[in-house]
Design a protein around this motif. Structure first.
Motif, PDB file in Angstrom:
ATOM      1  N   UNK A  18     -13.176  26.957  59.091  1.00 53.38           N
ATOM      2  CA  UNK A  18     -14.406  26.029  59.844  1.00 53.38           C
ATOM      3  C   UNK A  18     -13.813  24.695  59.987  1.00 53.38           C
ATOM      4  N   UNK A  19     -14.609  23.951  60.975  1.00 57.50           N
ATOM      5  CA  UNK A  19     -14.070  22.747  61.320  1.00 57.50           C
ATOM      6  C   UNK A  19     -14.162  21.801  60.168  1.00 57.50           C
ATOM      7  N   UNK A  20     -13.139  20.723  60.143  1.00 58.76           N
ATOM      8  CA  UNK A  20     -13.292  19.637  59.131  1.00 58.76           C
ATOM      9  C   UNK A  20     -12.527  20.015  57.845  1.00 58.76           C
ATOM     10  N   UNK A  21     -12.928  19.381  56.672  1.00 60.42           N
ATOM     11  CA  UNK A  21     -12.366  19.698  55.617  1.00 60.42           C
ATOM     12  C   UNK A  21     -13.294  20.787  54.821  1.00 60.42           C
ATOM     13  N   UNK A  22     -12.666  21.582  53.907  1.00 57.97           N
ATOM     14  CA  UNK A  22     -13.276  22.744  53.256  1.00 57.97           C
ATOM     15  C   UNK A  22     -12.944  22.366  51.702  1.00 57.97           C
ATOM     16  N   UNK A  23     -14.088  22.566  51.099  1.00 58.68           N
ATOM     17  CA  UNK A  23     -13.923  22.029  49.315  1.00 58.68           C
ATOM     18  C   UNK A  23     -13.786  23.177  48.651  1.00 58.68           C
ATOM     19  N   UNK A  24     -13.145  22.858  47.579  1.00 61.60           N
ATOM     20  CA  UNK A  24     -12.816  23.799  46.321  1.00 61.60           C
ATOM     21  C   UNK A  24     -13.078  23.272  45.201  1.00 61.60           C
ATOM     22  N   UNK A  25     -14.204  23.536  44.682  1.00 60.27           N
ATOM     23  CA  UNK A  25     -14.793  22.962  43.608  1.00 60.27           C
ATOM     24  C   UNK A  25     -13.743  23.297  42.226  1.00 60.27           C
ATOM     25  N   UNK A  26     -13.648  22.207  41.406  1.00 60.09           N
ATOM     26  CA  UNK A  26     -12.899  22.265  40.076  1.00 60.09           C
ATOM     27  C   UNK A  26     -14.061  22.391  39.111  1.00 60.09           C
ATOM     28  N   UNK A  27     -14.296  23.512  38.632  1.00 66.35           N
ATOM     29  CA  UNK A  27     -15.488  23.946  37.648  1.00 66.35           C
ATOM     30  C   UNK A  27     -14.755  24.743  36.405  1.00 66.35           C
ATOM     31  N   UNK A  28     -14.977  24.474  35.215  1.00 61.37           N
ATOM     32  CA  UNK A  28     -14.779  25.095  34.020  1.00 61.37           C
ATOM     33  C   UNK A  28     -16.192  25.249  33.267  1.00 61.37           C
ATOM     34  N   UNK A  29     -16.354  26.362  32.699  1.00 58.39           N
ATOM     35  CA  UNK A  29     -17.627  26.435  31.640  1.00 58.39           C
ATOM     36  C   UNK A  29     -18.950  26.078  32.526  1.00 58.39           C
ATOM     37  N   UNK A  30     -19.005  25.951  33.607  1.00 54.78           N
ATOM     38  CA  UNK A  30     -20.115  25.440  34.118  1.00 54.78           C
ATOM     39  C   UNK A  30     -20.150  24.016  34.437  1.00 54.78           C
ATOM     40  N   UNK A  31     -19.138  23.339  34.107  1.00 58.51           N
ATOM     41  CA  UNK A  31     -18.938  21.741  34.142  1.00 58.51           C
ATOM     42  C   UNK A  31     -18.222  21.401  35.271  1.00 58.51           C
ATOM     43  N   UNK A  32     -18.728  20.566  36.227  1.00 59.29           N
ATOM     44  CA  UNK A  32     -18.001  20.125  37.515  1.00 59.29           C
ATOM     45  C   UNK A  32     -17.228  18.919  36.934  1.00 59.29           C
ATOM     46  N   UNK A  33     -15.775  18.983  37.570  1.00 59.80           N
ATOM     47  CA  UNK A  33     -14.803  18.100  37.272  1.00 59.80           C
ATOM     48  C   UNK A  33     -14.853  17.288  38.631  1.00 59.80           C
ATOM     49  N   UNK A  34     -14.569  17.816  39.659  1.00 59.82           N
ATOM     50  CA  UNK A  34     -14.446  17.320  40.902  1.00 59.82           C
ATOM     51  C   UNK A  34     -14.236  18.598  41.986  1.00 59.82           C
ATOM     52  N   UNK A  35     -13.689  17.922  43.171  1.00 63.34           N
ATOM     53  CA  UNK A  35     -13.157  19.059  43.984  1.00 63.34           C
ATOM     54  C   UNK A  35     -12.044  18.727  44.828  1.00 63.34           C
TER      55      UNK A  35
ATOM     56  N   UNK B 203      -9.821  22.723  33.869  1.00 65.33           N
ATOM     57  CA  UNK B 203      -9.642  22.898  32.429  1.00 65.33           C
ATOM     58  C   UNK B 203      -9.271  21.651  32.040  1.00 65.33           C
ATOM     59  N   UNK B 204      -7.916  21.168  32.545  1.00 65.03           N
ATOM     60  CA  UNK B 204      -7.223  19.957  31.989  1.00 65.03           C
ATOM     61  C   UNK B 204      -8.026  18.595  32.017  1.00 65.03           C
ATOM     62  N   UNK B 205      -8.975  18.482  33.158  1.00 64.56           N
ATOM     63  CA  UNK B 205      -9.669  17.452  33.279  1.00 64.56           C
ATOM     64  C   UNK B 205     -10.965  17.648  32.209  1.00 64.56           C
ATOM     65  N   UNK B 206     -11.447  18.655  31.976  1.00 65.12           N
ATOM     66  CA  UNK B 206     -12.462  18.634  31.025  1.00 65.12           C
ATOM     67  C   UNK B 206     -12.007  18.528  29.524  1.00 65.12           C
ATOM     68  N   UNK B 207     -10.687  18.964  29.250  1.00 64.03           N
ATOM     69  CA  UNK B 207     -10.216  18.845  27.905  1.00 64.03           C
ATOM     70  C   UNK B 207      -9.800  17.528  27.696  1.00 64.03           C
ATOM     71  N   UNK B 208      -9.391  16.672  28.862  1.00 58.17           N
ATOM     72  CA  UNK B 208      -9.171  15.336  28.488  1.00 58.17           C
ATOM     73  C   UNK B 208     -10.667  14.446  28.344  1.00 58.17           C
ATOM     74  N   UNK B 209     -11.590  14.890  29.216  1.00 56.35           N
ATOM     75  CA  UNK B 209     -12.815  14.407  28.774  1.00 56.35           C
ATOM     76  C   UNK B 209     -13.382  14.728  27.251  1.00 56.35           C
ATOM     77  N   UNK B 210     -13.166  15.733  26.811  1.00 56.25           N
ATOM     78  CA  UNK B 210     -13.710  15.981  25.497  1.00 56.25           C
ATOM     79  C   UNK B 210     -13.004  15.394  24.619  1.00 56.25           C
ATOM     80  N   UNK B 211     -11.540  15.001  24.728  1.00 53.27           N
ATOM     81  CA  UNK B 211     -10.759  14.454  23.819  1.00 53.27           C
ATOM     82  C   UNK B 211     -11.068  12.949  23.851  1.00 53.27           C
TER      83      UNK B 211
END
Length: 252
Positions: free
Chosen positions: A193-210, A239-247
């Motif tokens: 599709x036109x423009x950017x396409x997002x791919x969400x970074x989600x782990x265990x239902x927690x959104x980390x970014x895209x 997963x890496x972002x979530x682990x960093x947030x939890x730590x």
């Protein structure tokens, strides 16, 4: 949608290579049996098929049969064949050439698939090793995933956005489908599709970014296997972002 240069070259070879081979073999047409000449032309068909694709192989088989008729059967310089044995040889050349070309193209496809699968596996393993090494920051992991996404999906660019969702761009889901305004987009038929396409970074239902994917204009869409690998890579970053947030623990 752009046609790969390799496919263009293969089609050209399918037309020209049998012609050139038949022309080169002309001095031998009175000293070598027509059956042996036909076998030599089959070798050319196999070479084109191994280099190109099924269409190029079929085209090479048709071209080989036509130029065998033109240069190596009487009356020479004509697509008319007088001798029944030569008719049978030409028909067999066409039939064998078509069969062998498809087998060669299939073998090449399977070999490419095996190489691609191994490459995808190494991308996933490499990202996993980086995320678990303990010596790399989450920025390093995100940067690695961005690089891998560009390669896997053959993108022009890829960037990562932390934080909340803004807007509703097209979305690449974990199952490999692309959705636009909630509807499944026919990626194979319509392309990106036109423009950017997002791919969400989600782990265990927690959104980390895209990850925001920018494809090359007019490029062919990636196969489903590549899109699934892309989703797995995004999950590794999440997963890496979530682990960093939890730590880091809750903010004071």
């Amino acid at each position: 949608m752009r046609v790969p240069l390799r496919d263009v070259a293969a089609v050209a070879a399918g037309v020209l290579a049998p012609f050139a081979a038949a022309l080169v073999l002309m001095p031998l047409r009175t000293s070598v049996t027509h059956t042996n000449l036909a076998l030599l032309l089959v070798v050319v068909v196999v070479a084109v098929s191994a280099f190109g694709n099924r269409f190029a192989g079929a085209l090479a088989a048709l071209s080989a049969a036509a130029w065998f008729d033109f240069f190596h059967t009487e009356p020479y310089g004509s697509f008319h064949i007088e001798d029944r044995a030569d008719v049978e040889t030409a028909v067999l050349l066409l039939a064998v050439g078509l069969i062998v070309s498809q087998l060669a193209a299939h073998a090449r496809t399977m070999r490419q698939a095996a190489v691609i699968d191994a490459t995808h596996l190494e991308r996933l393993h490499g990202t996993t090793r980086l995320a678990r090494a303990g010596t790399s920051s989450t920025d390093d992991v995100v940067r690695r995933v961005r690089h891998e996404l560009v390669a896997v999906l053959e993108l022009r660019a890829c960037r990562f956005e932390y934080g909340t969702l803004i807007g509703r761009p097209p979305r690449l889901d974990p199952d490999g489908t692309v959705k636009v305004d909630g509807w499944i987009w026919d990626l194979e038929r319509q392309g990106w599709p036109e423009g950017e396409t997002e791919l969400r970074a989600i782990v265990l239902g927690r959104y980390q970014g895209r990850f925001l994917l920018t494809p090359e204009p007019g490029s062919a869409p990636p196969p489903l296997e590549a899109r699934l690998v892309a989703a797995d890579l995004a999950a590794q970053a999440a997963a890496a972002l979530d682990e960093d947030r939890v730590s880091a623990g809750p903010r004071p």
